[in-house]
Each structure stands twice: as structure tokens, then as C-alpha cells.
Design a protein around this motif. Structure first.
Motif, PDB file in Angstrom:
ATOM      1  N   LYS A   4      13.426  -8.342   5.549  1.00 44.01           N
ATOM      2  CA  LYS A   4      12.974  -9.273   5.707  1.00 44.01           C
ATOM      3  C   LYS A   4      11.755  -7.814   6.215  1.00 44.01           C
ATOM      4  N   TYR A   5      11.041  -8.104   5.985  1.00 43.52           N
ATOM      5  CA  TYR A   5       9.632  -7.162   6.940  1.00 43.52           C
ATOM      6  C   TYR A   5      10.210  -6.382   8.574  1.00 43.52           C
ATOM      7  N   LYS A  60       5.380  -4.725   2.287  1.00 42.31           N
ATOM      8  CA  LYS A  60       6.135  -2.818   3.310  1.00 42.31           C
ATOM      9  C   LYS A  60       4.947  -2.041   3.051  1.00 42.31           C
ATOM     10  N   ASP A  61       5.234  -0.844   4.026  1.00 42.38           N
ATOM     11  CA  ASP A  61       4.239  -0.142   3.919  1.00 42.38           C
ATOM     12  C   ASP A  61       4.298   0.958   3.298  1.00 42.38           C
ATOM     13  N   ASN A  79       7.881   5.821  -2.152  1.00 43.24           N
ATOM     14  CA  ASN A  79       5.894   6.035  -1.819  1.00 43.24           C
ATOM     15  C   ASN A  79       5.085   5.122  -2.688  1.00 43.24           C
ATOM     16  N   GLN A  80       4.113   4.239  -2.339  1.00 40.57           N
ATOM     17  CA  GLN A  80       4.190   2.849  -3.204  1.00 40.57           C
ATOM     18  C   GLN A  80       2.980   3.373  -4.092  1.00 40.57           C
ATOM     19  N   GLY A  81       1.854   4.883  -3.461  1.00 40.22           N
ATOM     20  CA  GLY A  81       0.920   5.536  -3.655  1.00 40.22           C
ATOM     21  C   GLY A  81       1.232   6.290  -4.843  1.00 40.22           C
ATOM     22  N   THR A  82       2.751   7.586  -4.433  1.00 44.07           N
ATOM     23  CA  THR A  82       2.972   8.014  -6.193  1.00 44.07           C
ATOM     24  C   THR A  82       4.011   7.839  -6.335  1.00 44.07           C
ATOM     25  N   LYS A  83       4.504   6.270  -6.281  1.00 43.31           N
ATOM     26  CA  LYS A  83       5.109   5.164  -7.118  1.00 43.31           C
ATOM     27  C   LYS A  83       6.758   6.268  -7.291  1.00 43.31           C
ATOM     28  N   GLU A 173      10.397  -4.781   3.067  1.00 44.32           N
ATOM     29  CA  GLU A 173      11.335  -6.135   2.383  1.00 44.32           C
ATOM     30  C   GLU A 173      12.349  -4.686   1.330  1.00 44.32           C
ATOM     31  N   MET A 174      13.221  -5.402   1.128  1.00 47.30           N
ATOM     32  CA  MET A 174      13.415  -5.316   0.249  1.00 47.30           C
ATOM     33  C   MET A 174      14.898  -5.902   0.136  1.00 47.30           C
TER      34      MET A 174
END
Lengths: 245, 698
Positions: A4-5, A60-61, A79-83, A173-174
Motif C-alpha cells: 500500500k501507499y 503514487k507520488d 516516473n509518471q510524468g515522463t512515463k 502503491e504496487m
């Protein structure tokens, strides 16, 4: 198993299971820090393999670390931004240490969402990344990892849970289904064999003694400690809340 | 709540709490409301509460008829000091009537109250000795495990209230709390509360959790301590050096061949037919056994009990003579047996019976005496021609112990049924073995008897062995019968003993006839329909067990988790009982010396310890699913096998040469007769087999 987160785990201790407390052997009382984890990443040959998935709706952050060490970051970051999924680490240098980052070129968002197996293989001064045991990318570096890493625990589900800056804790979270560390080995075929071999057949493998940890996420005891299928007792423990910011 | 003699209770902090004895914190108030009846069993000096070692606690000394408060304090640079205060304001009559004793310590002075009235103050600001730090507070004794009998101070007593605060509490406040005038949750004293127990009358608990703060629990010392066994042995020796209650209280009757023994250690002896005609209880009270009882009462050691004499003469350990005599089905009958005439018949409390050798399996390590399938094979092909005749029938013929066929009229079974109504009433444990008991009509007759009798023995622990490999109809019939017994509360406990020594096809090789999946599907079916039943998997650990034992352990763990409930006597729905195979020696795991690594055993023990349990018994409503796991006993049994493996490091490997050759001959003949190729079932043994062939130039 779902992490969990802000509820990360750490690889830090080994348990003495020779004595029990009230008929239970693996508790928070019978563990001690395992010195092996101080410099295990500084060794010249090893294979870290992790199967995980991060669904888009998981909390997630902006950047989260599947696993990593605090300080100048080391670990598998998403990295969510840059995927992008990448392995990053710092190596010694003068006057300033060097930041190294190697990106998984072929891992897609969809694969991260559905589950992917990645391996980080170190062979002396080269790190090679594998996706599902197929080479994906690599990087060479000059000097060994910085000594800062010798003082810190190895986290799963973040990299730096007590960092003052909330941006640098890298929580996520994963779902993690496999997490292993094979020392003294750089041959990915061995890593793949370790991943695919049925647990009860492991001890007839020549590399059995070199498995530093291999977590069975389905075997969790009543104190949330996760079983280590290697010959060691390096069980995986949830980080106590006082260490989580 | 009744505290039984020699079964004191102790206060333990929960695992998540500090393990330090609360009395060592500096200030405390400890209160006990209790009563000791005149007729209660007790020592000359009795402890009401106390901490072992250099004692602290309250007690009564019958030798001087005084109430005692004692404790030890530490003094810098000096030796520890013993502080002992005696009082005559509390006497036998007061104890008989019941009273509350409160001891309040504020760091400077001890205040002693009887029924909330001060009867002494003791000024003493010296800290208590460190010995108390890690010891629990006991109720019903001072030092149960002391080698000095005088220091044990054991008593039977009734306890109504017990509470501890980690501060000195005003006695008026204590009175109103203990007498329930004030509800503790609403007071400021709640902050200093450590535990608060108001006991009911029920006495069948083993553990009581503190419902107020939940920091600690009271636990019954339910396992007899070494001292307990010491006491039993002393009692036995006072009658005779060979005196053993099991010769009276326990029996295994092999009705299929007319033999009996008590306990299971001596070789079974044949019962004369004329004996059972005259007296059906001769199935247990045979001439030979009565002769052994006579010797026991006359301070002699019967030669048939050599197993125990070996243990007693070669070590300081207790032999089974002590352990079996200390069992709850033995120890209470000590006086009765001691005073009985050796010629008298005695109804056993623990009986095992095998009605028939009829079996649908022929396990590799079993034989024609216990399996009709084996008998058929031996009749057809003869014995296995190894370095000796394996599973031949010659010895049975010599000893006249060839089994009756199932269809034959068996006079021993007839005698059993003549005796059973009387035997049944006095039994503590009754276990049906075989053959395969579900294939014997007498097993069903026993179950019907238990179901139909007007006076059920509700304290009976009933057990049935079964390979759980019989047809579905019989399994369903078993479930139906057991369900009736359970629903009507006709027994105290129901256990099915089954057997499995490995996992999957590797288990099927050894236990010929076994369908592994079917057996475990039957386990699942029984535990699902009969949630009060416990299944014990008896594992005869052998050379064929090693390579798949890890999977068996993990499977059993999964079943433990799946069938968790709070309705059973035992904590687990399924228990793995591992013992190692000694005979035939060629099937022993020991012959794998230098071929396999001790890591096999380490892995199993590590897994079991990781998934170990707090408790082996079920503590009813307090039980959680997370408490389920392997008990210390289950783990210990495997540790013992590992110890044997390690001890063999020093054994000369040539010692196993003959057994290895026998092993090779056996698997060849086994393949010929049963069509099972060993190396196909156990690829892990391929090299081992080749090595034996090379060594013997086969």
C-alpha cells in the motif's frame, strides 16, 4: 502481494530462529541487522529480479520507487510524468559524485500496469537491464557506488521514507510478486532459472547458496513479516510507522 | 475459578508489550481475592501469588500457622537482603472463609491489607532484586520448578479476583473497584491499571485475556514441568523400581491375531484362547501381563519393559514409564492401582484396538501382519529375498500370530464385544487401528454403539485410523456417523489419524494404493462437514519422503489456514506428526548419508518456525486465524530427525552398506511385482542408485 501507499517494507534484518517467544519464532524481538546488506550492492556481480505491476489508479507520488535506497537515490524508479521506468544510482567521483541513470527502453505503460519482470544485472562496472529476461539496455560506469548506501536499509515500495522532503520519498502503491537477489552471478540465464524454478527444487541448484533473498509474498506471518525462501532468514518486514513520514 | 494442585497459573505480558515484570517498575498495587478450602490438596507451605527464584509473594506456612509476606531487595555493595514478615491475624479459618489481600507499594513503604483493612506497614525503599525482571507472577504456587520441594509452595485454591496496578492506589479506591462499586474504565486509576480479572466459575480455560487493558494474559501451566515428572517418578519408585501405571491403564489389542501389550513398547504376546473364554478382559488382563504387574508391585523390573530400563540406566532422562504414568489417563489412578491386587482385572483408560488386518493398501514398509493386500502378495510371490527374508510369514507361523481372515469367526473379537460395554464406560481414550478400520464391520459397530448407547461416555476421546483411500461411500458413511456423534455431544474429542509420508506421486510410490489427490480431497471434505474433527497426518518419515516433504509441509499449512475455527479441542484442524522409520532399515533416510544435504531439513524447520503458532490448544473465543500454524511439537519432531541426520556425520558410512544393497534389491523386486520404477518416481535418487550399483558391481 499489494504494497500500500506509504506502507513500505525493508530488507534489513536477519532472524535468529533458534529460540522462540511463547511458541513463535519470528517476531520483532529476535532479529538483528544483517551486515551483508551494508555493501551487497557494492559487490561486482549480482542479479536483482522483481516482478511487479503498478495500475494507473494506484496511489503514487509523481516519481515512485519500486525498490531503492535513501540519500542520493538508488533504485528502480517509475516516473509518471515522463512515463519511464529506470534504474538510477550514484557512483563515487571527484570532485562530485556521478549520477547514473539507465532507462528501460522497451517497457511500456501497459506492461507496467499488467505486470512485468525486470532484472538489474551488475557485472563489474556495467549494469544491464532485462525485461522478462531479454536485454533491454545497459550502462557502464567508472567507480563503485557511493559509500552512503552502506548506511541505509533497502526499501520496497519507496526509497526514502523518512526523507524531510516529501517529494523525495517516492512512495507508490504496487503489487509485487517476485523479489530476489542472486549474488556472485551476472548470467541472466541463472536469474531466469531462479525465477522459474519451483521453490522446492531450488536447493538442488548450484547457485542455491548464493541467493541472498527470495521472497514468497504469499507466506506472511501474523506480524506481517514476509517469508524468505533462500537458505537465509532475511525476512522482509514492514517498515514500522515511526520510520515512515 | 479453581486453580488445581500442581497446575498453577501465571501472568504473562503479551508479545507486543514490555516483558519486564510489572513489580520491578518501582510502585505497584496487587490484589488477590481467594479461598483455600480445608480439604484442598496443598503443600505444607502454600503460595497464593509469587515470583519464582528468590521469592517475592504471599503465602501461608502450615508448619507454624502463620501468614507470610516475603521479598528480596538489592543493596549497593552488599549482598541481596531477604525480607520476611509473618502474621497470625490470618489463619486457616480465614483462608477457608475467603479473603482479599492487597499489597500496595509506593516506593518507600509496603502497605498490607486484609479485606481492605490495613494490618501492617513495612518501610523499605530498597529496590527489588533484578531476578524478578523476567519472571512471571504465579498464582497457586511460588516456585513450581524448584528442585527443593519446600520452595514450590503449591496449592489448590479458588480465585475470584486478581488485579495489578503500576502505582500505589488508595485502598478505598481499590475496595470500590474490586467490589464493583465503581466501574474501572471511568476512573483515573484506569491509567495505572495493568490487569484486572474477575473470574467466573468455569474451569476449562487454558488462557484468560485481560478484557480491560489487554496488556497481558493469565495462562495455565498446562504442561507438566520437569518437577511434575519428578514427583510422578518419586511416587512410582515408592511402590517399586519397575512400577508403571501403563501396565494397568493402557493397552493395545491386536484382535486380528490375538495378541496384546501394555504399553506399546513390549513385544505383543499371544493371549490364550482359554483365557478369553473364561474372562474376556484377558484381552488386557492376560496371565503374562498380570505376572508383569506382580513383578512391578514387588519392586522388580519386568524384562518385557527393557525399552524403559535402557533409558533409565543409560541416562538421567525420564523413561516412558514416567511419561505414561503422568498422563491424565494414568496419574489419577495411582492410589487405586497401588492398592490393588495384582491378580485383579483392571479396565484400561487408554485402549487401542485392531479388529482386522484387512487393508486396501500395501505400503512398502508395512507387512502381511497388518495388511491383507501384503498377505496376498506374499502368498503369491513369497517374501522379498534380500539379505534376509523381508515380510515373510515364517515368524508369524512360529509365534502363532497369523491374522484371522476378515470372514473368519474371530474369538478375540467376540471377547472384545463381550467386554466392551463395561470397558467403554471407563475409557478416557479409544483408538481403532488396523488394517484399514473403515473396511472392518467392527469399526462401524463401535460407532453405532457410541451413537445408540443410552449412557454415552461424554469424556471419551475417540480416534479412528484411516488411510482415507477407501471408496466414497465409506467416507460419506464415516462423516454421517461422526456427525451424529458430534451433534449429540457424545464424545469429548474426535480425531482421525491418517498417513502420508511425502507429496504427490512420490507419496504414492511408498504407500501403494494411495491416491494423493483423493486422500486430501477427503481430508478437505471431512474438515468442511465436520468442523469439530481434528485430522492427524502420521508421517513415517523414510528415504522416499525427503524430496517432497517441503511440499507436504506447505500443503498441511494451507489446510490449517483454510479450516481454522474455534470449535476444536486442538488449535489446528490438521496436525503433522512426523516420526522416522526404523524398520525396515533399508528404507531409512539414514542410508542417504553423504548423498543429501542437511539443508533439506533446515528448510522445513525454517518454514515451520516462520509459520509457528502461539498455541497448540484451542482457547475458544480468543483464537484468531493468525494464531494458526505449526506447534512446537510438530517442529520438534522434525528437528529430532535432523539431529539424527547430523549425528550420522560421525557414523562410518560402511555401516549402511548392507542396507543399501537391500534397498537396491528391494526396489528392483518392487518394480517387478508392482510395476513402479523407483528412479522415475524419484529422479533425485538416480545417482544414489547408480552409486550402489557401481559399489556392488551390479
Amino acid at each position: 502481494m499489494k504494497i500500500k501507499y506509504k506502507e513500505p517494507y525493508w530488507v534489513k534484518f536477519q532472524w535468529d530462529i533458534s529460540e522462540h517467544h511463547d511458541n513463535q519464532y519470528v517476531t520483532q524481538f529476535d532479529k538483528e541487522e544483517n551486515d551483508v546488506f551494508k555493501d551487497f550492492l557494492h559487490k561486482e556481480n549480482y542479479i536483482i529480479t522483481c516482478n511487479f505491476k503498478i495500475k494507473s489508479h494506484y496511489k503514487k507520488d509523481e516519481i515512485c520507487m519500486v525498490f531503492g535506497k535513501p540519500g542520493k537515490n538508488l533504485g528502480l524508479s517509475y516516473n509518471q510524468g515522463t512515463k519511464t521506468l529506470a534504474f538510477e544510482f550514484w557512483t563515487k567521483n571527484t570532485p562530485d559524485d556521478t549520477f547514473n541513470m539507465v532507462i528501460f527502453k522497451t517497457v511500456t505503460i501497459k506492461e507496467i500496469e499488467n505486470g512485468v519482470t525486470v532484472s538489474i544485472v551488475r557485472d563489474k562496472n556495467k549494469i544491464t537491464l532485462y525485461k522478462n529476461f531479454i536485454e533491454d539496455n545497459s550502462v557502464e560506469f567508472e567507480n563503485n557506488l557511493i559509500d552512503d548506501y552502506k548506511e541505509t536499509a533497502f526499501f520496497l515500495g519507496c526509497s526514502s521514507p523518512d526523507c524531510d522532503s516529501d517529494k523525495h520519498r517516492y512512495y507508490g502503491e504496487m503489487e509485487v510478486n517476485h523479489f530476489s537477489f542472486l549474488s556472485k552471478e551476472s548470467n541472466i540465464e541463472k536469474g531466469e532459472d531462479l525465477y522459474n524454478t519451483e521453490i522446492h527444487n531450488l536447493l538442488i541448484r548450484k547457485y542455491y547458496d548464493d541467493i541472498l533473498f527470495l521472497y514468497d509474498f504469499k507466506s506472511v506471518n501474523n506480524l506481517n513479516i514476509i517469508y524468505d525462501e533462500s537458505k537465509n532468514t532475511n525476512f522482509l518486514e514492514k517498515v514500522p510507522t515511526e520510520y515512515v513520514k | 475459578m479453581k486453580i488445581e494442585y500442581q497446575k498453577p497459573w501465571f501472568l504473562k505480558p503479551k508479545l507486543t508489550q514490555s516483558q519486564t515484570n510489572i513489580l520491578s517498575n518501582g510502585k505497584f498495587s496487587i490484589n488477590l481475592t481467594f479461598k483455600v478450602d480445608k480439604i484442598y490438596k496443598k503443600d505444607n507451605k502454600i503460595g497464593f501469588w509469587g515470583v519464582p527464584g528468590k521469592n517475592i509473594g504471599i503465602s501461608y506456612d502450615y508448619e507454624v500457622d502463620l501468614f507470610v509476606f516475603e521479598f528480596w531487595t538489592k543493596h549497593e555493595g552488599e549482598e541481596d537482603k531477604f525480607n520476611c514478615y509473618t502474621y497470625d491475624c490470618i489463619n486457616d479459618r480465614t483462608l477457608n472463609k475467603g479473603l482479599t489481600i492487597s499489597v500496595v507499594y509506593d516506593g518507600d513503604t509496603y502497605y498490607l491489607y486484609k479485606d481492605f483493612k490495613l494490618f501492617d506497614t513495612i518501610v523499605n525503599s530498597h529496590p527489588l532484586i533484578d531476578d524478578y525482571l523476567n519472571e512471571p507472577i504465579y498464582l497457586g504456587c511460588h516456585n513450581m520448578d524448584s528442585l527443593n520441594v519446600k520452595h514450590r509452595c503449591i496449592t489448590e485454591m479458588d480465585v475470584f479476583h486478581f488485579s495489578v496496578f503500576d502505582d500505589a492506589i488508595n485502598i478505598k479506591k481499590l475496595e470500590s473497584l474490586i467490589t464493583n462499586e465503581t466501574i474501572i474504565d471511568s476512573t483515573k486509576e484506569y491509567d495505572n491499571l495493568y490487569c484486572f480479572f474477575n473470574f467466573g466459575t468455569s474451569g476449562d480455560e487454558f488462557i484468560i485475556f485481560d478484557g480491560y487493558k489487554d496488556l497481558c494474559f493469565l495462562k495455565k501451566k498446562n504442561k507438566m514441568s520437569t518437577v511434575g515428572f519428578d514427583i510422578v517418578k518419586d511416587k512410582l519408585d515408592s511402590v517399586g523400581c519397575g512400577f508403571c501405571l501403563a501396565k494397568w491403564t493402557q493397552v493395545t489389542m491386536h484382535l486380528h491375531n490375538g495378541t496384546t501389550h501394555s504399553c506399546h513398547h513390549p513385544e505383543p504376546h499371544k493371549i490364550g484362547l482359554e483365557e478369553i473364554v473364561r474372562n474376556p478382559t484377558a484381552l488386557h488382563n492376560s496371565k503374562i501381563k498380570k505376572q508383569a504387574r506382580k513383578e512391578m508391585i514387588e519392586d522388580k523390573r519386568p524384562s518385557e519393559c527393557q525399552y524403559c530400563w535402557n533409558v533409565e540406566d543409560s541416562s538421567s532422562s525420564f523413561s516412558d514409564r514416567t511419561f505414561k504414568s503422568a498422563e491424565p489417563w494414568s496419574e489419577p489412578y495411582f492410589e487405586e492401582i497401588k492398592n490393588s491386587d495384582w491378580r485383579a482385572d483392571y479396565n484400561p483408560k487408554y485402549a487401542e484396538v485392531s479388529f482386522s488386518n484387512t487393508c486396501n493398501f500395501k505400503c512398502a514398509y508395512c507387512g502381511p501382519e497388518y495388511s491383507s493386500k501384503w498377505m496376498e502378495e506374499i502368498n503369491e510371490h513369497g517374501a522379498y529375498n534380500l539379505s534376509y527374508e523381508y515380510n515373510g510369514t515364517k515368524r508369524m507361523e512360529e509365534r502363532n500370530t497369523k491374522p484371522y481372515r476378515h470372514s473368519d469367526d474371530n474369538p478375540y473379537v467376540n471377547a472384545f464385544w463381550e467386554w466392551f460395554p463395561e470397558l467403554y464406560e471407563s475409557l478416557d481414550t479409544f483408538r481403532i487401528t488396523g488394517g484399514e478400520p473403515l473396511l472392518s464391520k467392527d469399526t462401524w459397530k463401535v460407532l453405532d454403539y457410541v451413537i445408540e448407547t443410552e449412557n454415552p461416555n461424554k469424556n471419551l476421546k475417540l480416534s479412528i485410523n484411516s488411510n482415507l483411500g477407501v471408496n466414497d461411500e465409506l467416507i460419506d458413511r464415516l462423516i454421517e456417523k461422526l456427525d451424529l456423534i458430534i451433534k449429540d455431544n457424545r464424545v469429548k474429542e474426535l480425531i482421525i489419524y491418517t498417513s502420508c509420508d511425502g507429496y504427490g506421486t512420490q507419496a504414492e510410490y511408498t504407500r501403494f494404493g494411495l491416491d494423493f489427490e483423493k486422500m486430501f480431497s477427503n481430508v478437505d471434505k471431512i474438515l468442511t462437514i465436520l468442523p469439530r474433527v481434528t485430522i492427524v497426518v502420521m508421517s513415517t518419515f523414510n528415504i522416499f519422503s525427503i524430496f517432497s516433504y517441503e511440499q507436504l509441509i506447505k500443503k498441511i499449512h494451507k489446510i490449517k489456514l483454510k479450516h481454522f475455527n474455534t470449535k476444536r479441542y486442538w488449535n489446528s484442524a490438521i496436525i503433522l506428526d512426523t516420526s522416522y522409520l526404523r524398520h525396515p532399515p533399508f528404507m531409512s533416510f539414514r542410508i542417504l548419508k553423504d548423498y543429501i544435504d542437511v539443508e533439506y531439513f533446515n528448510r522445513w524447520i525454517k518454514y515451520m518456525k516462520f509459520n509457528s503458532t502461539f498455541r497448540s490448544l484451542n482457547f475458544h473465543k480468543t483464537q484468531l486465524k493468525s494464531d494458526i500454524g505449526f506447534s512446537v511439537q510438530e517442529i520438534e519432531k522434525i528437528s529430532r530427525i535432523r539431529d539424527i541426520f547430523i549425528t550420522d556425520y560421525e557414523t562410518d558410512i560402511r555401516l549402511f552398506d548392507k542396507d543399501k544393497r537391500d534397498f537396491l534389491e528391494f526396489i528392483k523386486e518392487y518394480e517387478k511385482r508392482r510395476g513402479m520404477n523407483c528412479a522415475e518416481y524419484y529422479p533425485e535418487l538416480t545417482q544414489f542408485i547408480k552409486n550402489i550399483e557401481n559399489e556392488n558391481k551390479v
